[in-house]
Design an enzyme around this catalytic site. Structure first.
Site, short mmCIF file in Angstrom:
data_model
loop_
_atom_site.label_atom_id
_atom_site.label_comp_id
_atom_site.label_asym_id
_atom_site.label_seq_id
_atom_site.Cartn_x
_atom_site.Cartn_y
_atom_site.Cartn_z
N TYR A 9 0.83 -1.21 0.00
CA TYR A 9 0.00 0.00 0.00
C TYR A 9 0.87 1.26 0.00
O TYR A 9 1.69 1.46 0.91
CB TYR A 9 -0.89 -0.02 1.24
N ASN A 33 7.50 -2.24 2.78
CA ASN A 33 6.53 -1.20 3.12
C ASN A 33 5.94 -1.54 4.48
O ASN A 33 4.73 -1.53 4.67
CB ASN A 33 5.44 -1.15 2.04
N SER A 58 3.00 -3.42 4.19
CA SER A 58 3.17 -4.84 3.87
C SER A 58 4.61 -5.03 3.39
O SER A 58 5.31 -4.06 3.11
CB SER A 58 2.22 -5.30 2.75
N SER A 114 -0.18 -5.80 8.39
CA SER A 114 0.82 -5.93 7.33
C SER A 114 0.57 -7.22 6.55
O SER A 114 0.38 -8.28 7.14
CB SER A 114 2.23 -5.95 7.93
N GLY A 115 0.58 -7.11 5.24
CA GLY A 115 0.46 -8.29 4.40
C GLY A 115 1.85 -8.79 4.02
O GLY A 115 2.57 -8.12 3.29
#
Length: 382
Positions: free
Chosen positions: A140, A212, A249, A287-288
């Site tokens: 993101y 990120n 993420s 967070s992914g």
């Protein structure tokens, strides 16, 4: 060429070492033979004054169409607060049939569709059935970039493909990593590699990350808790409407020329979690953290479908004996760890949409390392 755009140092330029294994000549994922990386930056300002910092990063496993020359792959999700395309077929069949793309969250679909169109252009028009399920991973970038403006277009995916090369990889705020934030510093793309000795098999493992994620005071470098010694007064999250530092993420792509089977690729992808943990990441609910690993050591993996024509009953394949796979796991862990720090060091201070995100400069990092007890060369680059 994808040369680094600035003279900012990488971690090894500062005499910072990670683990026990040696990097390849480029210390990049492109040390794995055949792997190429390309970026396309999307920058500008909208008519309403919104800033745009986004783009696409493309990783090609082999020369030519990956759809016609797939490789074995595996995936691992540490935390699923993210999205991706193409992973279910990898879980089912163990085959990677497309390049891998990194972009921002709201451009996932357009990049997927563009990859299908680009690959279709390379296929013979002979009436065969055609399908493809490309792999696209996202993080993101909506703090710095106008993410809802949908500024990534098919032509940017094509440009990233044209820019793909096997040499040095540009790091930092480039391609898909243009608008990313890592440990409350400017983040983005980072890469590293490890080359095993002849006795260990002689294979290479490379990593590329789109970073990120992370909280400032959790940041670790070479095991030292440097984040504790870094002021947070410049953190963009102190002034942003977003409530949580680290709400981003990290996506990771691992490549190796070792002859791994799909389940072994999955095991390799799991080790990206350890590299992330070594830098102080991996603990945020928002967070992914999604990882993919592919292996090119089997040169003639058959396509996913023959339409029932000419398909062999059996294929002869090679695999690394599990008694020798631990070195590959260690290589993956170390490469991911160093790639994250390289992403941080390469990125410059960036301002977008009223938010200023500081780049991590070498003096700040070295000072924090010394305060944390780092025994390295205290005069490095000072």
């Amino acid at each position: 060429m994808n040369m680094r755009e600035t003279m900012k140092p990488r971690a090894r330029d500062l005499n910072i070492q990670f683990g026990q294994l040696q990097p390849g000549p480029l210390n990049a994922i492109t040390d794995v033979p055949g792997v190429r990386v390309g970026h396309s930056d999307v920058r500008g300002r909208t008519a309403s004054g919104r800033d745009i910092f986004t783009g696409v990063t493309l990783i090609e496993p082999r020369a030519g169409s990956t759809n016609q020359q797939p490789c074995f792959a595996g995936v691992h999700v540490l935390n699923g607060n993210g999205d991706a395309t193409g992973l279910e077929w990898i879980r089912e069949a163990g085959l990677l049939t497309s390049p891998i793309a990194f972009t921002n969250t709201h451009s996932l679909g357009v990049v997927r569709d563009a990859l299908i169109a680009l690959d279709r252009e390379t296929q013979p028009d002979d009436g065969r059935l055609y399908w493809n399920m490309p792999v696209v991973l996202e993080t993101y970038d909506g703090l710095l970039s106008d993410i809802n403006g949908f500024h990534v277009k098919p032509e940017h995916v094509a440009q990233a493909q044209r820019n793909a090369v096997s040499g040095a990889v540009t790091e930092g705020a480039v391609g898909g990593g243009s608008g990313m934030i890592c440990h409350e510093f400017k983040g983005g793309i980072g890469t590293s590699s490890r080359q095993l000795s002849k006795a260990q098999g002689g294979w290479t493992v490379g990593a590329i990350v789109q970073a990120n994620h992370g909280i400032r005071n959790e940041l670790r470098v070479d095991g030292y808790p440097v984040g504790r010694y870094m002021e947070k007064a410049d953190s963009p999250f102190l002034r942003a409407s977003l409530p949580h530092p680290g709400m981003g993420s990290i996506v990771v792509c691992l490549a190796t020329d070792a002859p791994l089977l799909p389940h072994q690729c999955t095991r390799l992808a799991q080790r990206a979690s350890l590299g992330l943990a070594r830098t102080g990441g991996g603990n945020e609910d928002h967070s992914g953290d999604i990882f993919i690993a592919f292996a090119t050591g089997n040169q003639h993996v058959p396509p996913a479908a023959y339409e029932g024509k000419g398909a062999p009953t059996c294929d002869n394949l090679r695999m690394v004996n599990n008694d020798h796979i631990s070195e590959l796991f260690l290589a993956a862990t170390e490469a991911v760890e160093e790639a994250i720090i390289n992403a941080l060091l390469a990125a410059e201070t960036t301002e977008g949409n009223g938010h200023a995100v500081p780049g991590l400069d070498e003096k700040t990092l070295l000072k924090a390392l010394r305060q944390a007890g780092w025994p390295g060369d205290s005069t490095a680059r000072l």
